[in-house]
Design an enzyme around this catalytic site. Sequence first.
Site, PDB file in Angstrom:
ATOM      1  N   SER A 429       8.028 -49.310 -24.555  1.00 59.99           N
ATOM      2  CA  SER A 429       9.214 -48.564 -24.148  1.00 59.99           C
ATOM      3  C   SER A 429      10.354 -49.510 -23.780  1.00 59.99           C
ATOM      4  CB  SER A 429       8.855 -47.621 -22.999  1.00 59.99           C
ATOM      5  OG  SER A 429       9.887 -46.684 -22.768  1.00 59.99           O
ATOM      6  N   ASP A 624       6.512 -38.581 -30.000  1.00 58.43           N
ATOM      7  CA  ASP A 624       7.389 -39.249 -29.038  1.00 58.43           C
ATOM      8  C   ASP A 624       8.845 -38.957 -29.367  1.00 58.43           C
ATOM      9  OD1 ASP A 624       8.597 -40.939 -27.230  1.00 58.43           O
ATOM     10  OD2 ASP A 624       7.963 -42.789 -28.217  1.00 58.43           O
ATOM     11  N   HIS A 654       4.794 -40.272 -25.271  1.00 54.58           N
ATOM     12  CA  HIS A 654       5.472 -41.513 -24.923  1.00 54.58           C
ATOM     13  C   HIS A 654       4.777 -42.121 -23.698  1.00 54.58           C
ATOM     14  CE1 HIS A 654       8.928 -44.247 -24.694  1.00 54.58           C
ATOM     15  NE2 HIS A 654       8.804 -44.137 -23.377  1.00 54.58           N
TER      16      HIS A 654
END
Length: 699
Positions: A429, A624, A654
């Site tokens: 991320s 995601d 995610h």
Amino acid sequence: MDWRAVFTALEEVCEENISVLSAPADLPYGDPSRRLVTCMGKILEHGRALEPVVSGITAVYHHYDFDSDTPGNGYRTLVKVLQSCLQHIIQKGRYVASNCGRALFRADHNASEMEAYGSVLCQLRALLYTAQRLLQETSPGQLYGEPGGDLSRGLVREYTSMYKACFYGRCLGFQFSPSLRPILQSIVISMVSFGESYDKQHSGLGMAAFSLLTSGKYVIDPELRGEEYERITQNLDIRFWKSFWNLTESELLSGLTSLGSNLVQVNLTLTIPPEPLFLPLASDPRLSTSVPPPLAHLGPGPVHMRLISHELREGQDSKELMVFSRTEAAPISVSLVPFGAQKLPPSPWLLIHFHGGGFVAQTSKSHENYLKGWSKDLNVPILSVDYSLAPDAPFPRALEECFYSYCWALKNCRLLGSTAERVCLAGDSAGGNLCITVSMRALSYGVRVPDGIMAAYPATLLTTDASPSRLLCSIDLLLPLGVLSKCINAYTGEGSEWVQPTEGTSTLRALGRDTVLLISQLTQGASSWVQSFFPVEVVGPSSSYRRSLGNLAHQRAVLPPSSDSSQGPMNYPEGFKPLRSKSLAVIQAPCCPVAKNPFVSPLLAPEDLLRGLPPVHLVASALDALLDDSVMFAKKLRDMGQPVTLVVVEDLPHGFLSLSGLAKEIQVASDICVERIRKVFQTDQKVDRSNEGIGKLPN
């Protein structure tokens, strides 16, 4: 199941239920039966309207994949999510049709279940219409709409009034595999319970106790849970999200997760003082360049790191390293090594990790569970960086600290138990974003770049521009648009004081003080690199680099007022209206120029800032909201001739690495990340980056 078969089955189930439930009104389940008939009629209407939309999208969505071997993009995901919803409706409809006449049939319960999925279907219909419009307004193969365009602004306004509670109540996690739904349900219940106590200003044990007491009602009443979750994700500020995500740092939770993690012989926390570093230039090691310590926002300050190693190696118990150790426990010694074993020699490999958390939360402690496993599986020491977090330390502080840590690790690799013959950057991320931008900064400074990058579901575009996968922010459990925008605003410093540039920086008029500082440092590094080819004359930054700086001075985009959002800013077909929330969300769309800085949004970087990157391995999830970030970034690198691979895993949310150990599917995805890292380490020679024909590394 093929999408056509799904719509056929839906039609049959709806008609069967309407026929069976439209029997005489004196049936014992009375009112609920009429509710079911009404609901099935609406579902049938939605299904008939959606079939041609899905037909149009499925006819072209393969053109938006990275390649034929990697089917994955936001259009595919939206169709997949819709199919999951329809299959739940079909399954429930068949049960109702077969059991409605039985004495123990719970008519009211089943009517509520079907109404909940009917609401979800209605909202998905709105998202599919928006995706259809995206297809019409974007170029072939392009997943993002015009930056800051009408569609992107309209999407943000739509989110402010769109009813979202239905996705977090009875239907919570319907799009994920059954093994993940209890996990996601626990997370959501914990979040709404924590949110209630957060509002009441509890702290410490009082907050935990209050959350425990209130969680039961959200298990019993899914509608209440959905409404409360919608309220939290729409209106609570970034401090709440920092507090909730940092719960994983607590001794209780970290202790529980450590029970199932691998044991490691080295787990040291380090503090590196802010001293200038001198590194050789990659093009000519006889010359060197200076890397200053982090300066932005907070001034010179130390950088915190964590060293994890499954086995003790030479250098990891040295006095030189212990000087930097801030571990409260006793220093590592040979006594920790199993009886009769020897310290291992330094590893030729080194993994440097940047954690996720939206740039605003968590540390290496939150991620050490899977890092311990990676250290064992790869037999490699791992250095995980605890960079400073926004909003207290917005861009470029985190980038400065991560780049400084990378440079420090190169100079001090022997202390870390490695010779650093091959170095890989890994992150998830926000950490994936930092892996890419740290490598870009190494290129600009002219120092050695890492040998490869493994970025899991990275954020490569820190804006709220519309894309089909970004539409999932309206239904995502862990990354709703309200939360995403708050994280972006915190990292980019939205709302912070802007200063007038000093003389000679007119092209950077719209940039803040610290962005100017970052660019000046990068210019110095780029200049040093160029000078290595010209030993006598002084050469300034390249023209492409100057162009990239000029492109940063975008006009500040202002989102039109959302006062009319209750009317619905999107143009839907006549006769259709999505469900609306009782109250509007407060969304401040990122609009400062920093969000378009190539070192914030590498997807927007000019090619000359990306050319020369090491092989980039992207691991994304089909469900995601940031899927399209990975797909479009992989395409950009491939089209430039840069080595890149993309793997799209199925049915995971995610941030799945933070859930490691909780489900088999997550472990499989984590193993894919490990294999990508191993590919970096086991490549015999560096990729010849002058070869313009390279598309992606072989699988």
